[in-house]
Design an enzyme around this catalytic site. Structure first.
Site, mmCIF file in Angstrom:
data_model
loop_
_atom_site.group_PDB
_atom_site.id
_atom_site.type_symbol
_atom_site.label_atom_id
_atom_site.label_comp_id
_atom_site.label_asym_id
_atom_site.label_seq_id
_atom_site.Cartn_x
_atom_site.Cartn_y
_atom_site.Cartn_z
ATOM 1 N N ILE A 155 0.836 -1.204 0.000
ATOM 2 C CA ILE A 155 0.000 0.000 0.000
ATOM 3 C C ILE A 155 0.868 1.249 0.000
ATOM 4 O O ILE A 155 0.595 2.209 -0.731
ATOM 5 C CB ILE A 155 -0.954 -0.012 1.206
ATOM 6 C CG1 ILE A 155 -1.940 -1.183 1.087
ATOM 7 C CG2 ILE A 155 -1.717 1.307 1.300
ATOM 8 C CD1 ILE A 155 -2.786 -1.406 2.324
ATOM 9 N N SER A 233 -4.289 3.034 7.953
ATOM 10 C CA SER A 233 -3.672 1.750 8.287
ATOM 11 C C SER A 233 -4.358 1.075 9.469
ATOM 12 O O SER A 233 -5.258 0.266 9.288
ATOM 13 C CB SER A 233 -2.178 1.951 8.552
ATOM 14 O OG SER A 233 -1.526 0.707 8.648
ATOM 15 N N ARG A 234 -3.957 1.392 10.684
ATOM 16 C CA ARG A 234 -4.579 0.864 11.888
ATOM 17 C C ARG A 234 -4.725 1.998 12.896
ATOM 18 O O ARG A 234 -3.810 2.799 13.084
ATOM 19 C CB ARG A 234 -3.740 -0.274 12.489
ATOM 20 C CG ARG A 234 -3.861 -1.579 11.730
ATOM 21 C CD ARG A 234 -5.248 -2.194 11.894
ATOM 22 N NE ARG A 234 -5.405 -3.464 11.214
ATOM 23 C CZ ARG A 234 -5.883 -3.604 9.976
ATOM 24 N NH1 ARG A 234 -6.233 -2.531 9.284
ATOM 25 N NH2 ARG A 234 -6.011 -4.799 9.443
ATOM 26 N N HIS A 295 -13.603 3.348 7.983
ATOM 27 C CA HIS A 295 -12.866 2.153 7.532
ATOM 28 C C HIS A 295 -13.365 1.684 6.167
ATOM 29 O O HIS A 295 -13.676 0.509 5.961
ATOM 30 C CB HIS A 295 -12.995 1.024 8.560
ATOM 31 C CG HIS A 295 -11.809 0.091 8.551
ATOM 32 N ND1 HIS A 295 -11.127 -0.278 9.686
ATOM 33 C CD2 HIS A 295 -11.176 -0.529 7.523
ATOM 34 C CE1 HIS A 295 -10.130 -1.093 9.365
ATOM 35 N NE2 HIS A 295 -10.147 -1.253 8.059
ATOM 36 N N GLN A 296 -13.424 2.614 5.223
ATOM 37 C CA GLN A 296 -13.917 2.289 3.893
ATOM 38 C C GLN A 296 -12.828 2.305 2.822
ATOM 39 O O GLN A 296 -13.112 2.105 1.642
ATOM 40 C CB GLN A 296 -15.041 3.243 3.482
ATOM 41 C CG GLN A 296 -14.573 4.651 3.116
ATOM 42 C CD GLN A 296 -15.699 5.531 2.613
ATOM 43 O OE1 GLN A 296 -16.450 6.082 3.410
ATOM 44 N NE2 GLN A 296 -15.807 5.692 1.315
ATOM 45 N N ALA A 297 -11.579 2.508 3.231
ATOM 46 C CA ALA A 297 -10.511 2.622 2.241
ATOM 47 C C ALA A 297 -10.394 1.379 1.366
ATOM 48 O O ALA A 297 -10.053 1.458 0.183
ATOM 49 C CB ALA A 297 -9.174 2.910 2.929
ATOM 50 N N PHE A 298 -10.688 0.206 1.937
ATOM 51 C CA PHE A 298 -10.585 -1.049 1.191
ATOM 52 C C PHE A 298 -11.765 -1.281 0.265
ATOM 53 O O PHE A 298 -11.723 -2.165 -0.595
ATOM 54 C CB PHE A 298 -10.510 -2.226 2.173
ATOM 55 C CG PHE A 298 -11.856 -2.596 2.758
ATOM 56 C CD1 PHE A 298 -12.571 -3.662 2.235
ATOM 57 C CD2 PHE A 298 -12.419 -1.855 3.798
ATOM 58 C CE1 PHE A 298 -13.821 -4.005 2.747
ATOM 59 C CE2 PHE A 298 -13.659 -2.189 4.319
ATOM 60 C CZ PHE A 298 -14.363 -3.276 3.792
#
Length: 331
Positions: A155, A233-234, A295-298
């Site tokens: 990434i 990331s986290r 948490h929608q980046a994926f």
């Protein structure tokens, strides 16, 4: 194999059902996340499929072992949510999806940067109310800025390529430097130098005991005044209290986050009719220079399809006794 699929959403069903036919597997989708209250749902299944906010600690693993679960298939890259040592001691195999669409997350990180830098989220809300004033919408150029990238895995590399296209100077920190990135023009430096020289800092490293609260009061103090901080990331890479203080004193000029330290209690849920109990994220959302996504980046069509294909391939390989290229073990 019969698979108990936790934290299932409609988009999970759509993507997995595309590849389920002919796989020899049967999936039961459960909307509930995997925890001490729902673990019993795995009874009668051979494997569990889990996501980022399914907390799979020693207690849950011992219960899964009692239910004769021998495979946990994570449909994500991160694995900080699982106790690998306990899993190994119980003979439970753990597999993951190490890379699905690095570009999906990298593009979202840049979307946060562009939105914050040009205030397009504010402009969108204004014009919907017939307010076409430009007052307060002055932005900043991305071209020519120095971007610090913490972590140049798949990434991080994708992010660097995008930054290069915008004409940015790219500094990076990683324990394993990439020759490919060096050829692209990325300059590797010690962490402190990356932090102290970057106008924009984007986090792309895994969560480990060493990286927990990597961004804290001490590291923030080394940053340029008005720095933009991006985290896709986290959540626990960032000490939220320290960031709030830095936003209040203008040390951090912009904050864009797609992950949050306590997100398992909030993200992936519709809390429209509820009072926000988490005071830290409620405080973050009061700042005009903060952008939070859940948490929608994926979440792209391409990424979801890759996640489904790789997860099912991992499960098939386990069932056949083949070598597991995506197995993760305690170090």
């Amino acid at each position: 194999m019969r698979i108990a699929f936790f934290s299932a959403k409609s988009y999970d069903r759509d993507s997995f059902d595309l590849f389920l036919k002919g796989s020899g597997h049967e999936i039961m989708y459960f909307e509930a996340k995997l925890d001490k209250h729902t673990v019993y749902l795995a009874e009668g299944y051979s494997a569990v499929c889990a996501f980022v906010n399914d907390q799979i600690d020693a207690t849950i693993l011992k219960k899964l072992d009692q239910l004769k679960i021998k495979l946990i298939a994570l449909r994500c890259a991160g694995y900080n949510q699982i106790d690998l040592e306990t899993a190994a001691s119980l003979g439970i195999c753990v597999v993951r999806v190490p890379a699905y669409s690095p570009e999906a997350v990298a593009e979202h990180a840049f979307a946060l940067i562009l939105t914050l830098s040009r205030k397009t989220h504010k402009a969108y809300n204004r014009v919907r109310e017939n307010n076409f004033s430009l007052e307060g919408l002055t932005g900043i150029n991305i071209h020519g800025k120095t971007i610090g990238v913490i972590g140049t895995g798949a990434i991080g590399k994708a992010f660097c390529r995008i930054a290069k296209g915008f004409g940015c100077k790219i500094l990076a920190f990683d324990i394993a430097e990439s020759e490919e990135m060096k050829e692209l023009g990325v300059h590797y430096l010690p962490l402190d130098e990356v932090l102290s020289r970057s106008h924009i800092i984007s986090l792309h490293c895994p969560l480990t005991p060493e990286t927990r609260h990597l961004i804290n009061s001490k590291t923030i103090s080394k940053m340029i005044d008005g720095v933009a901080l991006i985290n896709t990331s986290r959540g626990a890479l960032v000490d939220t209290k320290a960031v709030i203080r830095a936003l209040k004193n203008h040390k951090i000029g912009y904050l864009g986050i797609d992950v949050y330290e306590q997100e398992e209690h909030i993200f992936f849920k519709n809390l429209l009719e509820e009072i926000m109990q988490d005071e830290q994220i409620a405080r973050l959302m009061t700042f005009p220079n903060v952008l939070v996504t859940g948490h929608q980046a994926f979440l792209t069509k391409e990424a979801l399809e890759q996640i489904a294909k790789i997860t099912l391939t991992n499960i098939t390989a386990f069932e056949r006794g083949e070598k597991l290229i995506n197995e993760i073990k305690a170090s």
